[in-house]
Design a protein around this motif. Structure first.
Motif, PDB file in Angstrom:
ATOM      1  N   ARG A 345       0.832  -1.203   0.000  1.00  0.00           N
ATOM      2  CA  ARG A 345       0.000   0.000   0.000  1.00  0.00           C
ATOM      3  C   ARG A 345       0.870   1.258   0.000  1.00  0.00           C
ATOM      4  NH1 ARG A 345      -0.782   3.138   4.253  1.00  0.00           N
ATOM      5  NH2 ARG A 345      -2.593   4.540   4.356  1.00  0.00           N
ATOM      6  N   ASP A 346       1.878   1.303   0.888  1.00  0.00           N
ATOM      7  CA  ASP A 346       2.704   2.513   0.997  1.00  0.00           C
ATOM      8  C   ASP A 346       3.501   2.775  -0.276  1.00  0.00           C
ATOM      9  OD1 ASP A 346       1.737   2.863   3.538  1.00  0.00           O
ATOM     10  OD2 ASP A 346       3.491   2.010   4.542  1.00  0.00           O
ATOM     11  N   MET A 347       4.033   1.703  -0.878  1.00  0.00           N
ATOM     12  CA  MET A 347       4.776   1.883  -2.125  1.00  0.00           C
ATOM     13  C   MET A 347       3.853   2.394  -3.231  1.00  0.00           C
ATOM     14  SD  MET A 347       7.349   1.865  -4.132  1.00  0.00           S
ATOM     15  CE  MET A 347       8.723   1.029  -3.368  1.00  0.00           C
ATOM     16  N   PHE A 348       2.637   1.840  -3.307  1.00  0.00           N
ATOM     17  CA  PHE A 348       1.727   2.308  -4.355  1.00  0.00           C
ATOM     18  C   PHE A 348       1.400   3.787  -4.170  1.00  0.00           C
ATOM     19  CE2 PHE A 348      -2.392   3.397  -6.053  1.00  0.00           C
ATOM     20  CZ  PHE A 348      -2.228   3.010  -7.375  1.00  0.00           C
ATOM     21  N   ILE A 349       1.182   4.214  -2.913  1.00  0.00           N
ATOM     22  CA  ILE A 349       0.874   5.627  -2.669  1.00  0.00           C
ATOM     23  C   ILE A 349       2.010   6.518  -3.169  1.00  0.00           C
ATOM     24  CG2 ILE A 349       0.587   7.354  -0.840  1.00  0.00           C
ATOM     25  CD1 ILE A 349      -1.049   5.299   0.699  1.00  0.00           C
ATOM     26  N   GLU A 350       3.257   6.097  -2.959  1.00  0.00           N
ATOM     27  CA  GLU A 350       4.393   6.866  -3.485  1.00  0.00           C
ATOM     28  C   GLU A 350       4.329   6.968  -5.000  1.00  0.00           C
ATOM     29  OE1 GLU A 350       8.237   5.699  -2.220  1.00  0.00           O
ATOM     30  OE2 GLU A 350       7.698   5.503  -0.107  1.00  0.00           O
ATOM     31  N   LYS A 363      -5.737  -2.252 -15.024  1.00  0.00           N
ATOM     32  CA  LYS A 363      -6.262  -3.288 -15.915  1.00  0.00           C
ATOM     33  C   LYS A 363      -7.664  -3.732 -15.526  1.00  0.00           C
ATOM     34  CE  LYS A 363      -3.718  -6.233 -17.821  1.00  0.00           C
ATOM     35  NZ  LYS A 363      -2.943  -7.447 -18.148  1.00  0.00           N
ATOM     36  N   ASN A 364      -8.155  -3.292 -14.366  1.00  0.00           N
ATOM     37  CA  ASN A 364      -9.505  -3.680 -13.967  1.00  0.00           C
ATOM     38  C   ASN A 364     -10.186  -2.515 -13.264  1.00  0.00           C
ATOM     39  OD1 ASN A 364      -8.243  -3.602 -11.498  1.00  0.00           O
ATOM     40  ND2 ASN A 364      -8.743  -5.701 -10.907  1.00  0.00           N
ATOM     41  N   ASP A 365     -11.451  -2.681 -12.977  1.00  0.00           N
ATOM     42  CA  ASP A 365     -12.247  -1.649 -12.307  1.00  0.00           C
ATOM     43  C   ASP A 365     -12.735  -2.182 -10.968  1.00  0.00           C
ATOM     44  OD1 ASP A 365     -12.152   0.434 -14.284  1.00  0.00           O
ATOM     45  OD2 ASP A 365     -13.485  -0.797 -15.514  1.00  0.00           O
ATOM     46  N   LYS A 366     -11.806  -2.487 -10.092  1.00  0.00           N
ATOM     47  CA  LYS A 366     -12.133  -2.973  -8.753  1.00  0.00           C
ATOM     48  C   LYS A 366     -11.650  -1.912  -7.768  1.00  0.00           C
ATOM     49  CE  LYS A 366     -11.379  -7.292  -8.017  1.00  0.00           C
ATOM     50  NZ  LYS A 366     -10.648  -8.567  -7.810  1.00  0.00           N
ATOM     51  N   PRO A 367     -12.517  -0.931  -7.419  1.00  0.00           N
ATOM     52  CA  PRO A 367     -12.081   0.197  -6.590  1.00  0.00           C
ATOM     53  C   PRO A 367     -11.330  -0.261  -5.345  1.00  0.00           C
ATOM     54  CG  PRO A 367     -14.330   0.535  -7.337  1.00  0.00           C
ATOM     55  CD  PRO A 367     -13.962  -0.863  -7.739  1.00  0.00           C
ATOM     56  N   THR A 368     -10.190   0.384  -5.088  1.00  0.00           N
ATOM     57  CA  THR A 368      -9.333   0.016  -3.962  1.00  0.00           C
ATOM     58  C   THR A 368      -9.165   1.208  -3.036  1.00  0.00           C
ATOM     59  OG1 THR A 368      -8.131  -1.579  -5.334  1.00  0.00           O
ATOM     60  CG2 THR A 368      -7.051  -0.840  -3.316  1.00  0.00           C
ATOM     61  N   ASP A 369      -9.598   1.049  -1.789  1.00  0.00           N
ATOM     62  CA  ASP A 369      -9.482   2.085  -0.769  1.00  0.00           C
ATOM     63  C   ASP A 369      -8.108   1.976  -0.128  1.00  0.00           C
ATOM     64  OD1 ASP A 369      -9.693   3.874   1.270  1.00  0.00           O
ATOM     65  OD2 ASP A 369     -11.455   2.964   2.220  1.00  0.00           O
ATOM     66  N   LEU A 370      -7.296   3.016  -0.270  1.00  0.00           N
ATOM     67  CA  LEU A 370      -5.938   2.996   0.260  1.00  0.00           C
ATOM     68  C   LEU A 370      -5.873   3.357   1.737  1.00  0.00           C
ATOM     69  CD1 LEU A 370      -4.022   4.667  -2.704  1.00  0.00           C
ATOM     70  CD2 LEU A 370      -4.351   2.229  -2.241  1.00  0.00           C
ATOM     71  N   THR A 374      -7.939   8.132  -0.151  1.00  0.00           N
ATOM     72  CA  THR A 374      -7.790   7.933  -1.592  1.00  0.00           C
ATOM     73  C   THR A 374      -8.386   6.594  -2.006  1.00  0.00           C
ATOM     74  OG1 THR A 374      -5.733   9.197  -1.606  1.00  0.00           O
ATOM     75  CG2 THR A 374      -6.147   7.800  -3.512  1.00  0.00           C
ATOM     76  N   THR A 375      -9.215   6.634  -3.042  1.00  0.00           N
ATOM     77  CA  THR A 375      -9.709   5.414  -3.664  1.00  0.00           C
ATOM     78  C   THR A 375      -9.271   5.426  -5.120  1.00  0.00           C
ATOM     79  OG1 THR A 375     -11.627   5.294  -2.207  1.00  0.00           O
ATOM     80  CG2 THR A 375     -11.740   4.042  -4.244  1.00  0.00           C
ATOM     81  N   VAL A 376      -8.598   4.369  -5.551  1.00  0.00           N
ATOM     82  CA  VAL A 376      -8.133   4.309  -6.935  1.00  0.00           C
ATOM     83  C   VAL A 376      -8.983   3.305  -7.713  1.00  0.00           C
ATOM     84  CG1 VAL A 376      -5.781   5.058  -6.474  1.00  0.00           C
ATOM     85  CG2 VAL A 376      -6.361   2.639  -6.255  1.00  0.00           C
ATOM     86  N   ARG A 377      -8.872   3.384  -9.008  1.00  0.00           N
ATOM     87  CA  ARG A 377      -9.800   2.683  -9.893  1.00  0.00           C
ATOM     88  C   ARG A 377      -9.790   1.169  -9.741  1.00  0.00           C
ATOM     89  NH1 ARG A 377      -8.842   2.672 -16.379  1.00  0.00           N
ATOM     90  NH2 ARG A 377      -9.753   0.643 -16.775  1.00  0.00           N
ATOM     91  N   GLY A 378      -8.621   0.568  -9.600  1.00  0.00           N
ATOM     92  CA  GLY A 378      -8.529  -0.889  -9.579  1.00  0.00           C
ATOM     93  C   GLY A 378      -7.499  -1.372  -8.599  1.00  0.00           C
TER      94      GLY A 378
END
Length: 433
Positions: A345-350, A363-370, A374-378
């Motif tokens: 999670r922390d690396m993705f936020i960076e 590549k997908n539309d599975k909303p991910t709550d960080l 922040t919520t990102v698309r997949g």
């Protein structure tokens, strides 16, 4: 009043660090003294729950709880914390670990037992353990040795993916070389009794037929862990703010745990590609990129990435460059079941805050709550260019793993898809020309 007691000798221990938490927040600490039975803590008011955690070298961390709930008058509470001494080289079986037949892939029903082992190791950070895998005597000795080593590696890799320090884990395959010794009398399906102390050798098992025969072979197929070292002074100490943050994080992770494991299994089966389920490019309607996470420096050019790799338990640590901008270390996972890359999670936020990963990369539309507003698309995205030391891969499928504390993990299958292989002897990649 509290004291720590050796669980085996029942003696009162001295030089034990003891933390007191009230309603989940650490408030006091003390160290038990020689010749003093109970250590005095200021308890406070009624209707409160108290947690006590004890730490001492050569012992597993102890834990006890008490409460003033229901008390109507002032009184003194006396609490004993039992502490189990660490006894190296005593194997402890991890029950309910299941693999596919003649394979080393973990079946989903194994995760609960492995999560319990992870919790044990988290509670006692001073332990270094060996994960040992054993097979029955069917098939050749050579193939059983290979199979058991891969199975031990799989368990260790799972624990590392959850954030366990690789330096605390050693994987060891024993094949059929160490048959089980019964610790108690065993009643077989036929009603026959095998006495305690019996060694389940191949010659012994061959005397039985049918269900008895299969039961005895099953007992030899097992995964065990044993303590092989103790890390001195490795105790967990948290300040109040960290405790509150950890408790909140635990609640969130517990709610998502089952779903995450199911998603992880699905990606394993699909080779890391969820795009077959959702390939449209719908705009994300709930992306909020306001975060308080501080960006780290990034490399603005591809440059040269250090090709040196270091063995870490059953993985190899190396240097990577993501999309020609973000330099980081990574772990190369040799398990054939991991067919994609994985970021914490922390690396993705960076990566997200720095603009290295964008909405169009998903590549997908599975909303991910960080968990930071922040919520990102997949949860699966593509790294366009990935440099691992002196090799370059393109269009690498990468999954966000909210539970992992390892910043970046790459499955060896990702490297093989790119036309390269990994030489463990030299700790280097080799690629087709």
């Amino acid at each position: 009043m509290v004291r720590a007691i050796d669980d085996m000798t029942k003696e009162v221990l001295s030089d034990v660090s003891i933390d007191l938490s009230r309603n989940g927040v650490k408030t006091d600490s003390a160290v038990s003294k020689a010749g003093v039975d109970y250590e005095d803590f200021f308890v406070g008011t009624a209707q409160m729950k108290f947690d006590l955690t004890s730490y001492k070298d050569q012992y597993k961390n102890g834990h006890a709880t008490t409460s003033t709930t229901g008390m109507t008058e002032s009184d003194t509470l006396y609490v004993d914390i039992m502490m189990e001494p660490i006894i190296p080289e005593v194997p402890i079986e991890v029950k309910n670990i299941y693999y596919e037949l003649a394979k080393w892939d973990l079946r989903p029903e194994s995760f609960k037992a492995l999560d319990s082992l992870y919790s044990v190791l988290q509670m006692s950070p001073q332990l270094k353990v060996e994960i040992g895998s054993h097979t029955d005597s069917r098939d050749t000795e050579e193939r059983n040795m290979v199979l058991s080593q891969h199975r031990a590696d799989t368990v260790v890799n799972y624990l590392i993916s959850k954030g366990m320090d690789p330096d605390r884990l050693v994987a060891k395959g024993y094949g059929e070389s160490t048959p089980r010794v019964l610790k108690a009398d065993l009643t077989l399906p036929s009603g026959k009794v095998v006495p305690s102390g019996t060694v389940l050798t191949e010659a012994f098992i061959n005397k039985y037929k049918g269900d008895d025969f299969e039961t005895l072979h099953q007992l030899n197929r097992r995964t065990e862990f044993k303590i092989i070292g103790i890390i001195p002074h490795a105790v967990i100490k948290y300040d109040e703010a960290t405790i509150e943050a950890n408790e909140a994080r635990k609640r969130e992770e517990e709610e998502k745990r089952n779903k995450q494991l199911q998603d992880l299994q699905t990606i394993d089966e699909n080779g890391g590609d969820d795009s077959s389920n959702n390939t449209n490019n719908n705009t994300n309607n709930n992306t909020n990129t306001n975060t308080n996470t501080k960006n780290t420096n990034t490399n603005t050019g591809s440059g040269t990435v250090d090709p040196t790799m270091t063995k870490k338990a059953n993985m190899y640590e190396g240097h990577a460059l993501l999309n020609n901008k973000k330099e980081t270390t990574y772990l190369l996972n040799l398990s054939p079941s991991l067919t994609y890359a994985m970021v914490s999670r922390d690396m993705f936020i960076e990566l997200w805050n720095a603009g290295i990963i964008k909405d169009a990369d998903f590549k997908n539309d599975k909303p991910t709550d960080l968990g930071n507003g922040t919520t990102v698309r997949g949860d699966v995205f593509t790294i366009s260019v990935l440099q691992l030391g002196d090799i370059t891969l393109t269009n690498v499928d990468t999954k966000i793993n909210l539970a992992s504390t390892q910043p970046f993990i790459v499955g060896v299958k990702v490297v093989e898809k790119g036309g390269c292989s990994f030489d463990q002897t030299k700790a280097r990649f080799k690629c087709k020309k």
